[in-house]
Design a protein around this motif. Structure first.
Motif, PDB file in Angstrom:
ATOM      1  N   LYS A  91       1.019  -1.091  -0.089  1.00  0.00           N
ATOM      2  CA  LYS A  91      -0.111  -0.030  -0.038  1.00  0.00           C
ATOM      3  C   LYS A  91       0.801   1.154  -0.138  1.00  0.00           C
ATOM      4  O   LYS A  91       1.953   1.203   0.738  1.00  0.00           O
ATOM      5  CB  LYS A  91      -0.893  -0.025   1.236  1.00  0.00           C
ATOM      6  CG  LYS A  91      -1.519  -0.979   1.395  1.00  0.00           C
ATOM      7  CD  LYS A  91      -2.866  -0.929   2.661  1.00  0.00           C
ATOM      8  CE  LYS A  91      -1.790  -1.447   3.789  1.00  0.00           C
ATOM      9  NZ  LYS A  91      -2.397  -1.338   5.008  1.00  0.00           N
ATOM     10  N   ARG A 129     -11.049   5.845   7.557  1.00  0.00           N
ATOM     11  CA  ARG A 129      -9.923   6.141   8.166  1.00  0.00           C
ATOM     12  C   ARG A 129     -10.176   5.953   9.812  1.00  0.00           C
ATOM     13  O   ARG A 129     -11.240   5.958  10.460  1.00  0.00           O
ATOM     14  CB  ARG A 129      -9.409   7.462   8.407  1.00  0.00           C
ATOM     15  CG  ARG A 129      -8.175   7.678   9.326  1.00  0.00           C
ATOM     16  CD  ARG A 129      -7.155   8.826   8.486  1.00  0.00           C
ATOM     17  NE  ARG A 129      -6.115   8.802   9.288  1.00  0.00           N
ATOM     18  CZ  ARG A 129      -5.926   9.922  10.365  1.00  0.00           C
ATOM     19  NH1 ARG A 129      -6.712  10.878  10.617  1.00  0.00           N
ATOM     20  NH2 ARG A 129      -4.593  10.031  11.057  1.00  0.00           N
ATOM     21  N   PRO A 136     -12.990   4.379   1.329  1.00  0.00           N
ATOM     22  CA  PRO A 136     -12.014   4.377   2.464  1.00  0.00           C
ATOM     23  C   PRO A 136     -12.693   4.873   3.786  1.00  0.00           C
ATOM     24  O   PRO A 136     -13.629   5.525   3.919  1.00  0.00           O
ATOM     25  CB  PRO A 136     -11.112   5.578   1.765  1.00  0.00           C
ATOM     26  CG  PRO A 136     -11.829   6.401   1.015  1.00  0.00           C
ATOM     27  CD  PRO A 136     -12.791   5.466   0.576  1.00  0.00           C
ATOM     28  N   TYR A 142      -4.215  -3.270  -3.546  1.00  0.00           N
ATOM     29  CA  TYR A 142      -5.590  -3.509  -3.196  1.00  0.00           C
ATOM     30  C   TYR A 142      -6.605  -4.057  -4.319  1.00  0.00           C
ATOM     31  O   TYR A 142      -7.564  -5.193  -3.944  1.00  0.00           O
ATOM     32  CB  TYR A 142      -6.243  -1.830  -3.430  1.00  0.00           C
ATOM     33  CG  TYR A 142      -5.572  -1.017  -2.570  1.00  0.00           C
ATOM     34  CD1 TYR A 142      -5.990  -1.021  -1.064  1.00  0.00           C
ATOM     35  CD2 TYR A 142      -4.631  -0.326  -2.756  1.00  0.00           C
ATOM     36  CE1 TYR A 142      -5.417  -0.212  -0.257  1.00  0.00           C
ATOM     37  CE2 TYR A 142      -3.984   0.532  -1.998  1.00  0.00           C
ATOM     38  CZ  TYR A 142      -4.335   0.673  -0.356  1.00  0.00           C
ATOM     39  OH  TYR A 142      -3.779   1.627   0.296  1.00  0.00           O
ATOM     40  N   ASN A 187      -2.970   5.508   2.731  1.00  0.00           N
ATOM     41  CA  ASN A 187      -3.171   4.446   2.121  1.00  0.00           C
ATOM     42  C   ASN A 187      -4.531   4.373   1.730  1.00  0.00           C
ATOM     43  O   ASN A 187      -5.077   3.194   1.216  1.00  0.00           O
ATOM     44  CB  ASN A 187      -3.087   3.447   3.238  1.00  0.00           C
ATOM     45  CG  ASN A 187      -1.544   3.136   3.609  1.00  0.00           C
ATOM     46  OD1 ASN A 187      -0.794   3.316   2.616  1.00  0.00           O
ATOM     47  ND2 ASN A 187      -1.160   2.431   4.729  1.00  0.00           N
ATOM     48  N   LEU A 188      -5.516   5.568   2.091  1.00  0.00           N
ATOM     49  CA  LEU A 188      -7.013   5.569   1.600  1.00  0.00           C
ATOM     50  C   LEU A 188      -6.971   6.718   0.528  1.00  0.00           C
ATOM     51  O   LEU A 188      -8.120   6.548  -0.013  1.00  0.00           O
ATOM     52  CB  LEU A 188      -7.644   5.968   3.023  1.00  0.00           C
ATOM     53  CG  LEU A 188      -7.501   5.380   4.217  1.00  0.00           C
ATOM     54  CD1 LEU A 188      -8.161   5.739   5.368  1.00  0.00           C
ATOM     55  CD2 LEU A 188      -8.372   3.596   3.798  1.00  0.00           C
ATOM     56  N   ASP A 227      -8.239   1.725   7.462  1.00  0.00           N
ATOM     57  CA  ASP A 227      -6.839   1.684   7.473  1.00  0.00           C
ATOM     58  C   ASP A 227      -6.540   3.050   8.528  1.00  0.00           C
ATOM     59  O   ASP A 227      -7.150   4.223   8.428  1.00  0.00           O
ATOM     60  CB  ASP A 227      -5.995   2.076   6.324  1.00  0.00           C
ATOM     61  CG  ASP A 227      -4.566   1.524   6.268  1.00  0.00           C
ATOM     62  OD1 ASP A 227      -3.877   2.260   7.207  1.00  0.00           O
ATOM     63  OD2 ASP A 227      -3.977   1.015   5.471  1.00  0.00           O
ATOM     64  N   ARG A 268      -3.968   7.910   6.542  1.00  0.00           N
ATOM     65  CA  ARG A 268      -4.641   8.506   5.461  1.00  0.00           C
ATOM     66  C   ARG A 268      -4.080   8.289   3.899  1.00  0.00           C
ATOM     67  O   ARG A 268      -4.798   8.056   2.887  1.00  0.00           O
ATOM     68  CB  ARG A 268      -4.585  10.001   5.742  1.00  0.00           C
ATOM     69  CG  ARG A 268      -5.483  10.705   4.841  1.00  0.00           C
ATOM     70  CD  ARG A 268      -5.444  12.038   5.259  1.00  0.00           C
ATOM     71  NE  ARG A 268      -5.462  12.527   6.742  1.00  0.00           N
ATOM     72  CZ  ARG A 268      -6.753  12.466   7.420  1.00  0.00           C
ATOM     73  NH1 ARG A 268      -7.851  12.445   6.757  1.00  0.00           N
ATOM     74  NH2 ARG A 268      -6.686  12.936   8.506  1.00  0.00           N
TER      75      ARG A 268
END
Length: 187
Positions: A131, A173, A171, A137, A160-161, A155, A158
């Motif tokens: 990621k 957080r 996503p 993904y 990674n989103l 996740d 942030r």
């Protein structure tokens, strides 16, 4: 149709380890720099956890056994979330998508018998991608062959989103169990 819930490991399912350890031994900026330096490539499978610990010990002047002990003292499971995941899994698909050097997640999952809590587990070092690479993904999504109504990524990081909506993932957080459970109530 079932939803697909994808969880990060460190900072969500269990505590962060390396950032906390570096933060205990070095000033904030130096801790970030050293973590980035020593972990560079490890999440993509360039080194396993034991080699990484040996490099940390040699490069930073620590005893490798002390590092292992301190990491063990830092580590904790998010047991409340794991119980929630057990309930989710009764009606939905649940996956773990984690950036980690080879051997770290595996040891945790073996020790705490966590494998059966997830339908699929994706560890970055096994796939030589990490990621926030969209391909990582997508690998997870493809494993479920479209057999889900909606996909969610939970996740704490942030970065990674960002942009996941572009590949069909909502996503979320992670900041706390309470906030996550409240947000998932509306799904």
């Amino acid at each position: 149709m079932k939803n697909l819930y994808i969880f990060d490991c460190f900072g969500v399912v269990c505590s962060e380890i390396a950032p906390v350890w570096f933060g205990c031994h070095f000033e904030q900026e130096e801790a970030k720099r050293l973590k980035a330096h020593y972990f560079a490539g490890a999440d993509r499978g360039d080194t396993d956890i034991e080699t990484l610990i040996d490099r940390l010990a040699a490069g930073l002047g620590f005893d490798a056994d002390d590092i292992r002990r301190e990491w063990g003292e830092i580590f904790s499971l998010n047991r409340e979330l794991l119980e929630y995941i057990d309930g989710l899994r009764q009606e939905h698909h649940v996956a773990l998508l984690s950036n980690a050097p080879e051997g770290l997640v595996e040891r945790i999952f073996d020790h705490f018998d966590l494998w059966n809590r997830f339908d699929r587990v994706f560890i970055s070092s096994h796939y030589r991608m990490a990621k926030p690479d969209r391909a990582f993904y997508q690998l997870c999504l493809d494993a479920f062959c479209g057999q889900y109504a909606r996909a969610f990524m939970i996740d704490d990081n942030r970065a990674n989103l960002d942009g996941l909506e572009q590949i069909g993932i909502t996503p979320i957080r992670f900041v706390s169990n309470t906030a996550l459970l409240q947000e998932l109530k509306g799904v």
